[in-house]
Design an enzyme around this catalytic site. Structure first.
Site, PDB file in Angstrom:
ATOM      1  N   ASP A  89       1.461   2.725   3.590  1.00 13.46           N
ATOM      2  CA  ASP A  89       0.779   3.894   3.410  1.00 13.46           C
ATOM      3  C   ASP A  89       1.649   5.057   3.328  1.00 13.46           C
ATOM      4  O   ASP A  89       1.112   6.077   3.912  1.00 13.46           O
ATOM      5  CB  ASP A  89      -0.377   3.883   4.443  1.00 13.46           C
ATOM      6  N   HIS A  98      -4.599  -0.518   6.249  1.00 14.47           N
ATOM      7  CA  HIS A  98      -3.914   0.429   7.102  1.00 14.47           C
ATOM      8  C   HIS A  98      -5.011   0.252   8.362  1.00 14.47           C
ATOM      9  O   HIS A  98      -5.609   1.349   8.779  1.00 14.47           O
ATOM     10  CB  HIS A  98      -3.632   1.834   6.745  1.00 14.47           C
ATOM     11  N   ALA A 157      -4.020  15.171   5.152  1.00 15.80           N
ATOM     12  CA  ALA A 157      -3.697  13.590   5.912  1.00 15.80           C
ATOM     13  C   ALA A 157      -2.690  12.947   5.292  1.00 15.80           C
ATOM     14  O   ALA A 157      -2.898  12.761   4.056  1.00 15.80           O
ATOM     15  CB  ALA A 157      -5.004  12.751   6.081  1.00 15.80           C
ATOM     16  N   HIS A 187       1.508   5.319  -1.750  1.00 15.55           N
ATOM     17  CA  HIS A 187       0.981   6.709  -2.600  1.00 15.55           C
ATOM     18  C   HIS A 187       2.281   6.932  -3.340  1.00 15.55           C
ATOM     19  O   HIS A 187       3.190   7.620  -2.735  1.00 15.55           O
ATOM     20  CB  HIS A 187       0.232   7.537  -1.667  1.00 15.55           C
ATOM     21  N   LEU A 188       2.390   7.120  -4.655  1.00 11.98           N
ATOM     22  CA  LEU A 188       3.696   7.447  -5.238  1.00 11.98           C
ATOM     23  C   LEU A 188       3.172   8.795  -6.174  1.00 11.98           C
ATOM     24  O   LEU A 188       4.240   9.455  -6.480  1.00 11.98           O
ATOM     25  CB  LEU A 188       4.041   6.563  -6.245  1.00 11.98           C
ATOM     26  N   ARG A 189       2.132   9.306  -6.252  1.00 17.63           N
ATOM     27  CA  ARG A 189       1.643  10.593  -6.679  1.00 17.63           C
ATOM     28  C   ARG A 189       2.217  10.639  -7.939  1.00 17.63           C
ATOM     29  O   ARG A 189       2.532   9.489  -8.747  1.00 17.63           O
ATOM     30  CB  ARG A 189       2.221  11.675  -5.941  1.00 17.63           C
ATOM     31  N   HIS A 224     -10.603   1.354   2.107  1.00 18.21           N
ATOM     32  CA  HIS A 224     -10.306   2.140   3.172  1.00 18.21           C
ATOM     33  C   HIS A 224     -11.435   2.003   4.078  1.00 18.21           C
ATOM     34  O   HIS A 224     -12.297   2.582   3.920  1.00 18.21           O
ATOM     35  CB  HIS A 224     -10.154   3.651   2.472  1.00 18.21           C
ATOM     36  N   ASN A 264      -5.331   7.196  -6.000  1.00 18.09           N
ATOM     37  CA  ASN A 264      -6.246   8.445  -5.670  1.00 18.09           C
ATOM     38  C   ASN A 264      -5.276   9.684  -6.064  1.00 18.09           C
ATOM     39  O   ASN A 264      -4.792  10.686  -5.066  1.00 18.09           O
ATOM     40  CB  ASN A 264      -6.371   8.509  -4.150  1.00 18.09           C
ATOM     41  N   LEU A 277      -4.898   9.348   8.080  1.00 13.37           N
ATOM     42  CA  LEU A 277      -6.075   8.717   8.080  1.00 13.37           C
ATOM     43  C   LEU A 277      -6.031   7.231   7.855  1.00 13.37           C
ATOM     44  O   LEU A 277      -5.351   6.930   6.716  1.00 13.37           O
ATOM     45  CB  LEU A 277      -7.346   9.401   7.205  1.00 13.37           C
ATOM     46  N   HIS A 318       2.892  14.705   1.149  1.00 12.98           N
ATOM     47  CA  HIS A 318       2.513  16.016   0.877  1.00 12.98           C
ATOM     48  C   HIS A 318       3.511  17.147   1.298  1.00 12.98           C
ATOM     49  O   HIS A 318       4.273  17.062   2.301  1.00 12.98           O
ATOM     50  CB  HIS A 318       1.348  16.134   2.106  1.00 12.98           C
ATOM     51  N   HIS A 376       1.004  -1.230   0.172  1.00  9.18           N
ATOM     52  CA  HIS A 376      -0.052  -0.212   0.026  1.00  9.18           C
ATOM     53  C   HIS A 376       1.066   1.306   0.098  1.00  9.18           C
ATOM     54  O   HIS A 376       1.533   1.643   1.114  1.00  9.18           O
ATOM     55  CB  HIS A 376      -0.958   0.009   1.241  1.00  9.18           C
ATOM     56  N   LYS A 399      -9.407  -0.560  -5.723  1.00 12.40           N
ATOM     57  CA  LYS A 399      -9.429   0.222  -4.174  1.00 12.40           C
ATOM     58  C   LYS A 399     -10.816   0.944  -4.064  1.00 12.40           C
ATOM     59  O   LYS A 399     -11.263   1.687  -4.934  1.00 12.40           O
ATOM     60  CB  LYS A 399      -8.410   1.378  -4.394  1.00 12.40           C
TER      61      LYS A 399
HETATM   62  C1  NCD Z   1      -3.469   8.972   1.932  1.00 14.44           C
HETATM   63  C2  NCD Z   1      -3.173  10.156   0.866  1.00 14.44           C
HETATM   64  O1  NCD Z   1      -2.670  11.105   1.392  1.00 14.44           O
HETATM   65  O2  NCD Z   1      -3.224  10.005  -0.156  1.00 14.44           O
HETATM   66  N1  NCD Z   1      -3.484   9.618   3.358  1.00 14.44           N
HETATM   67  C3  NCD Z   1      -3.555   9.144   4.518  1.00 14.44           C
HETATM   68  O3  NCD Z   1      -3.680   9.907   5.813  1.00 14.44           O
HETATM   69  N2  NCD Z   1      -3.338   7.899   4.377  1.00 14.44           N
HETATM   70  C4  NCD Z   1      -4.882   8.501   1.411  1.00 14.44           C
HETATM   71  C5  NCD Z   1      -5.197   7.331   2.191  1.00 14.44           C
HETATM   72  O4  NCD Z   1      -4.674   6.240   2.049  1.00 14.44           O
HETATM   73  O5  NCD Z   1      -6.133   7.576   3.236  1.00 14.44           O
HETATM   74 ZN    ZN Z   2      -3.351   5.024   1.707  1.00 14.56          ZN
END
Ligand code: NCD
Ligand code: ZN
Length: 348
Positions: free
Chosen positions: A251, A177, A267, A18-20, A139, A44, A223, A255, A16, A102
């Site tokens: 996760d 998560h 988050a 997030h690579l953006r 989620h 996302n 989150l 940011h 899990h 997802k």
């Molecule tokens: C994640 C994100 O920033 O994309 N943020 C987080 O707090 N975990 C989204 C997610 O996995 O809920």
């Molecule tokens: Zn996530």
């Protein structure tokens, strides 16, 4: 697995992350690709990765951002919406473009506005996934703002997850998560090939008091939000048990610093540089280093019907703790997760 002052693991995967995209992707990808051989890439983005077409081009962007000699494999996911077309989804899965889909309840977290408003609407999609053997990643938080933020995962089990699983008994689900004892107990009571959960390094390390230790700590805000200490302990116990229903998912969610340190900070915790080292520290603190290989490198592939990686990664214990710089992204920075204990292990 050898344990001494060095530690050798089967090369882990991140189930899990997030690579953006764009410059952020270019900067964060190296940390993930160094520690992990494969990763489940969250969809996302803004706009989200919905269709097979979207996923093919996003995967191409990720591969283009890798070092030439890297054999890291991004495993793609589809962002489910009320309008998801089951035919496109399953075709993408059968072609090997998608590894999973997802489910974000609309409004639950960062970039989830186009998520699912009512899981009943997706029953045809879930049936098609179940028939194809395609995993659903969830989620797990309710979005009713009348429900206290610390109760949203607990309530989700009763109000959404259990009914969904009763309607789709063969669907393979990853409860992503997890942060509560309720989630640990729920996953433990299920059949291991049908329900599993990822656990993050930060939820193993911090509780809700840490979010407010000496002042508000925006870089620990994520989150689902960290819960009371008893929940953190339940997560540690689950991860360190070696139970195959629990596996690694960082996760890691970068940011920019000004988006975190703001009157309405977003988050997400960026932990890719030290996620593995944090897991090692947690397992060591709990005399469970002999269970780490299962959690980090075997349980995830087994759930996803994939082979474990045939490479290893070696760590050594140092006499002084590691420190991590922030990541420079454009003219801004991303802060790396700082666990509330020193990290003495490092990759060799
Ligand atoms: C994640 C994100 O920033 O994309 N943020 C987080 O707090 N975990 C989204 C997610 O996995 O809920
Ligand atoms: Zn996530």
């Amino acid at each position: 697995m050898k344990i001494n002052k060095s530690l050798t693991l089967t090369k882990p995967d991140d189930w899990h992350v997030h690579l953006r995209s764009g410059e952020m992707l270019a900067k964060v990808l190296r940390d993930t690709a160094t520690s992990f051989n494969r990763a489940i890439v969250m969809p996302n983005l803004s706009p989200p990765i919905r269709t097979t077409y979207d996923a093919v081009s996003y995967q191409r962007e990720i591969k283009a951002a890798l070092n030439k000699d890297s054999d890291f494999t991004p495993l793609m996911t589809s962002y489910l919406t009320d309008e998801t077309d089951p035919d496109d989804l399953i075709a993408g899965f059968k072609r090997g473009v998608f590894t999973a889909a997802k489910l974000y309840p609309a409004g639950a977290t960062t970039n989830s506005d186009s998520g699912v408003t009512n899981t009943l609407l997706l029953d045809p999609v879930f049936s098609a996934m179940s028939n194809a053997g395609m995993p659903l990643l969830i989620h797990g938080e309710v979005v009713d703002h009348k429900i206290d933020i610390f109760d949203r995962e607990h309530k989700f089990i009763e109000l959404v997850l259990e009914p969904l699983r009763n309607r789709h008994k063969n669907l393979k689900i990853v409860f992503e998560h997890i942060t509560t004892k309720s989630a640990v107990d729920y996953v433990r009571s299920s059949s291991p090939d049908k329900l599993a959960a990822t656990i993050t390094p930060h939820h193993l390390s911090v509780n809700r008091s840490d979010l407010f230790a000496g002042g508000i700590r925006p870089h620990l805000y994520c989150l689902p939000i960290p819960k009371r200490e008893e929940h953190r302990i339940a997560l540690v116990d689950a991860a360190c048990s070696g139970d195959k229903r629990f596996f690694l998912g960082t996760d890691s969610a970068p940011h920019l610093i000004e988006e975190k340190e703001s009157s309405c900070g977003c988050a997400g915790v960026y932990n890719s540089p030290n996620a593995l080292l944090t897991y090692i520290a947690i397992f060591e603190q709990n005399n469970a280093l002999d269970k780490l290989n299962s959690f980090a490198s075997l349980n995830g592939p087994e759930f996803y019907n994939l082979k474990p990686n045939n490479k290893e990664i070696e760590f050594v214990k140092r006499s002084s703790p590691m420190s991590f710089d922030d990541l420079q992204v454009g003219s801004s920075r991303v802060k790396t997760f700082v666990p509330p204990f020193p990290l003495f292990w490092s990759a060799k």
